[in-house]
Design an enzyme around this catalytic site. Sequence first.
Site, PDB file in Angstrom:
ATOM      1  N   LYS A 201      10.261 -25.388 -22.745  1.00 26.17           N
ATOM      2  CA  LYS A 201       9.929 -25.389 -21.319  1.00 26.17           C
ATOM      3  C   LYS A 201      11.066 -24.755 -20.511  1.00 26.17           C
ATOM      4  O   LYS A 201      10.844 -23.922 -19.658  1.00 26.17           O
ATOM      5  CB  LYS A 201       9.679 -26.834 -20.863  1.00 26.17           C
ATOM      6  CG  LYS A 201       9.325 -26.963 -19.408  1.00 26.17           C
ATOM      7  CD  LYS A 201       8.989 -28.397 -19.063  1.00 26.17           C
ATOM      8  CE  LYS A 201       8.958 -28.567 -17.561  1.00 26.17           C
ATOM      9  NZ  LYS A 201       8.708 -29.947 -17.149  1.00 26.17           N
ATOM     10  N   GLU A 207      19.085 -26.417 -29.585  1.00 27.51           N
ATOM     11  CA  GLU A 207      18.454 -26.438 -30.907  1.00 27.51           C
ATOM     12  C   GLU A 207      17.466 -25.283 -31.053  1.00 27.51           C
ATOM     13  O   GLU A 207      17.486 -24.534 -32.032  1.00 27.51           O
ATOM     14  CB  GLU A 207      17.698 -27.759 -31.127  1.00 27.51           C
ATOM     15  CG  GLU A 207      18.565 -28.981 -31.310  1.00 27.51           C
ATOM     16  CD  GLU A 207      18.939 -29.662 -29.999  1.00 27.51           C
ATOM     17  OE1 GLU A 207      18.840 -29.020 -28.923  1.00 27.51           O
ATOM     18  OE2 GLU A 207      19.338 -30.830 -30.057  1.00 27.51           O
ATOM     19  N   GLY A 261       7.633 -32.161 -20.435  1.00 34.40           N
ATOM     20  CA  GLY A 261       7.723 -31.745 -21.834  1.00 34.40           C
ATOM     21  C   GLY A 261       6.946 -32.651 -22.776  1.00 34.40           C
ATOM     22  O   GLY A 261       6.196 -32.188 -23.630  1.00 34.40           O
ATOM     23  N   ARG A 262       7.113 -33.961 -22.618  1.00 31.72           N
ATOM     24  CA  ARG A 262       6.476 -34.895 -23.571  1.00 31.72           C
ATOM     25  C   ARG A 262       4.986 -35.099 -23.303  1.00 31.72           C
ATOM     26  O   ARG A 262       4.332 -35.843 -24.011  1.00 31.72           O
ATOM     27  CB  ARG A 262       7.241 -36.221 -23.600  1.00 31.72           C
ATOM     28  CG  ARG A 262       7.449 -36.881 -22.246  1.00 31.72           C
ATOM     29  CD  ARG A 262       8.472 -38.019 -22.355  1.00 31.72           C
ATOM     30  NE  ARG A 262       8.816 -38.583 -21.055  1.00 31.72           N
ATOM     31  CZ  ARG A 262       9.763 -38.116 -20.257  1.00 31.72           C
ATOM     32  NH1 ARG A 262      10.451 -37.041 -20.606  1.00 31.72           N
ATOM     33  NH2 ARG A 262      10.030 -38.696 -19.104  1.00 31.72           N
ATOM     34  N   GLU A 347      11.250 -42.126 -23.888  1.00 32.68           N
ATOM     35  CA  GLU A 347      11.918 -41.206 -22.960  1.00 32.68           C
ATOM     36  C   GLU A 347      11.387 -41.455 -21.543  1.00 32.68           C
ATOM     37  O   GLU A 347      12.079 -41.230 -20.561  1.00 32.68           O
ATOM     38  CB  GLU A 347      11.681 -39.746 -23.388  1.00 32.68           C
ATOM     39  CG  GLU A 347      12.665 -38.768 -22.764  1.00 32.68           C
ATOM     40  CD  GLU A 347      12.653 -37.371 -23.403  1.00 32.68           C
ATOM     41  OE1 GLU A 347      13.547 -37.070 -24.216  1.00 32.68           O
ATOM     42  OE2 GLU A 347      11.754 -36.585 -23.083  1.00 32.68           O
ATOM     43  N   HIS A 378       3.382 -52.639 -47.282  1.00 38.11           N
ATOM     44  CA  HIS A 378       4.249 -52.801 -48.448  1.00 38.11           C
ATOM     45  C   HIS A 378       5.704 -52.531 -48.095  1.00 38.11           C
ATOM     46  O   HIS A 378       6.523 -52.319 -48.999  1.00 38.11           O
ATOM     47  CB  HIS A 378       3.794 -51.862 -49.564  1.00 38.11           C
ATOM     48  CG  HIS A 378       2.429 -52.216 -50.094  1.00 38.11           C
ATOM     49  ND1 HIS A 378       2.255 -53.132 -51.098  1.00 38.11           N
ATOM     50  CD2 HIS A 378       1.197 -51.817 -49.702  1.00 38.11           C
ATOM     51  CE1 HIS A 378       0.946 -53.258 -51.334  1.00 38.11           C
ATOM     52  NE2 HIS A 378       0.290 -52.473 -50.496  1.00 38.11           N
ATOM     53  N   LYS A 506      24.090 -34.186 -24.534  1.00 38.94           N
ATOM     54  CA  LYS A 506      23.959 -32.718 -24.625  1.00 38.94           C
ATOM     55  C   LYS A 506      25.218 -32.047 -24.113  1.00 38.94           C
ATOM     56  O   LYS A 506      25.767 -31.146 -24.757  1.00 38.94           O
ATOM     57  CB  LYS A 506      22.790 -32.245 -23.736  1.00 38.94           C
ATOM     58  CG  LYS A 506      21.412 -32.358 -24.330  1.00 38.94           C
ATOM     59  CD  LYS A 506      20.423 -31.604 -23.420  1.00 38.94           C
ATOM     60  CE  LYS A 506      19.009 -32.057 -23.590  1.00 38.94           C
ATOM     61  NZ  LYS A 506      18.088 -31.543 -22.592  1.00 38.94           N
TER      62      LYS A 506
HETATM   63  O1  F6P Z   1      15.599 -34.090 -25.002  1.00 43.96           O
HETATM   64  C1  F6P Z   1      15.229 -33.838 -23.702  1.00 43.96           C
HETATM   65  C2  F6P Z   1      14.174 -32.817 -23.532  1.00 43.96           C
HETATM   66  O2  F6P Z   1      14.370 -32.267 -22.279  1.00 43.96           O
HETATM   67  C3  F6P Z   1      12.769 -33.350 -23.690  1.00 43.96           C
HETATM   68  O3  F6P Z   1      12.320 -34.022 -22.586  1.00 43.96           O
HETATM   69  C4  F6P Z   1      12.011 -32.113 -24.005  1.00 43.96           C
HETATM   70  O4  F6P Z   1      10.753 -32.380 -24.504  1.00 43.96           O
HETATM   71  C5  F6P Z   1      12.947 -31.467 -24.999  1.00 43.96           C
HETATM   72  O5  F6P Z   1      14.241 -31.756 -24.492  1.00 43.96           O
HETATM   73  C6  F6P Z   1      12.784 -29.996 -25.202  1.00 43.96           C
HETATM   74  O6  F6P Z   1      12.964 -29.277 -24.023  1.00 43.96           O
HETATM   75  P1  F6P Z   1      12.532 -27.770 -23.875  1.00 43.96           P
HETATM   76  O7  F6P Z   1      11.056 -27.704 -24.052  1.00 43.96           O
HETATM   77  O8  F6P Z   1      12.961 -27.370 -22.512  1.00 43.96           O
HETATM   78  O9  F6P Z   1      13.225 -26.992 -24.944  1.00 43.96           O
END
Ligand code: F6P
Length: 538
Positions: A201, A207, A261-262, A347, A378, A506
């Site tokens: 987003k 990452e 995002g979520r 979150e 189990h 972060k």
């Molecule tokens: O970990 C925080 C966060 O901002 C989440 O809310 C989001 O889903 C994720 O990182 C990934 O963010 P982006 O889609 O901006 O890479």
Amino acid sequence: MMKNINPTHTAAWQKLQSHYSDIKDIHLRELFGNSSRASEFTIAWKDFYVDYSKNRLDATTKSLLIDLANEVDLKGAMQSYFSGDKINGTEDRAVLHTALRDEKESAFAKAEVSKVKASIKTFTDAIITGKHTGATGKQITDVVNIGIGGSDLGPVMVVEALQFYKNHLNVHFISNVDGDHVAETIKNLNPETTLFVIVSKTFTTQETLSNATTVREWFVEHLNEEAVASHFVAVSTNLEAIADFGIASENVFPMWNWVGGRFSLWSSVGLSIALAVGYDHFEELLTGAYEMDVHFKETPFEDNIPVITALLSVWYNNFFGAETEAIIPYTQYLHRLPAYLQQAIMESNGKSVDRNGERVTYETGNIIWGEPGTNSQHAFFQLIHQGTKLIPADFIGFKKSLHGKEDHHDKLMANFFAQTEALMNGKTADEVAWEMAGSTLSRKRIEQLTPFKVFEGNKPTTTILIDQLTPKSLGALIAMYEHKIFVQGVVWNIYSYDQWGVELGKQLAKQVLSDFQNVEKSQHDVSTKSLLNHYKNS
Ligand code: F6P
């Protein structure tokens, strides 16, 4: 606009507190003395049958919880949510993932949404039918979604859940910045037949950008720079950053700031879902969610699935002191649902400051965990049955299997029903002794063993029984949890749609990364500094 009401200051909260003292020691077995209990506490809606009668509530509890919802102005808050008020106050944003599946003409940003949906359809059809080929003319066989958090968990959960509906495309997900994840995924891929979907987003997430860069370099090494255009697409709100990364604007699927995002799997973030199961199934997923939205908006609180399940969760969290909730899907297809809900729920509602900026004086977000049944039986069910903690659990099951092997399905579902009954009833000392009476054990041994074999029972569960796992019912199930999150956030008077709590780590990780160059000069506590030294000097 949302009213910022401290729930503990409501009359309903006070009444719930004294009602809790009355009900806390009553066993579910006793509550089931009321023979109409099952029908009184079940909601049948479309293909959903939600039986919440095995919860520690009676008619008074239910009506007080609904009073609580009314006193915190849940109705007004719902109005704000669906009409696009900026209910994400700290980020000054509307929360409108519901508009993405709203079939009405009047829906927010309808034209924009329709345009993007049309482009998802055209693109996915072209990839699936082989019309859009890779740079060397070969058809696409593999799709790799590169994203993390909401840009990964929703798509991967749904792709896994809808495996039965999948087409020939192999869909992979790379999320972790751990190089093992990207290395293991690409090692068997052919760049000529692979499509990479970079989902972020913000397009600033460390990452995702690291993984995307590694993959792009690997790709260019094997093919060439010009080929990137046919093999890389991106989903983001940050068009500038995508251009800098080298993806042409025609390969970008936009999303909007009013989609969190979520909660974004309904948007272009769901591109890998549409690729995996085809656009029509993706639309059905949206339709299921839309139907749940309508149910949530229009059904009185008494029979409203997200409202009732959210209030029950508040009941356990704030009155019984239950810290966690288990989600147990009785289908392997939903094996990523608990992980997906961990982000969606924790979150969202893992907050300790209320909407007035004050530290809350009551508990908020619950801890979510779970695994599919019967495997979890189990593993950790011992603790749910006989441990010291109260763990309310959602049992999610389906009347009809997709594989059609009745024998398997009956065995699975026998466990599904048996567990909730066992958790509710438990087994008394008399029952245990009676059971052992017919054995060869001595009376003394029976006495010794009895306490270990007693099950207190009285463990609450909610049974969510759905006709069949289809894209539509999955959409409704996810939307049910989304609205449950919203209701809980309203009651707790917190902002459910920001996530400032992920920022500190972060920022510090960036600092640590640069401090690796000179640990001695870095400004860390003595523990962190010696750890950094140990890491760098080994
Ligand atoms: O970990 C925080 C966060 O901002 C989440 O809310 C989001 O889903 C994720 O990182 C990934 O963010 P982006 O889609 O901006 O890479």
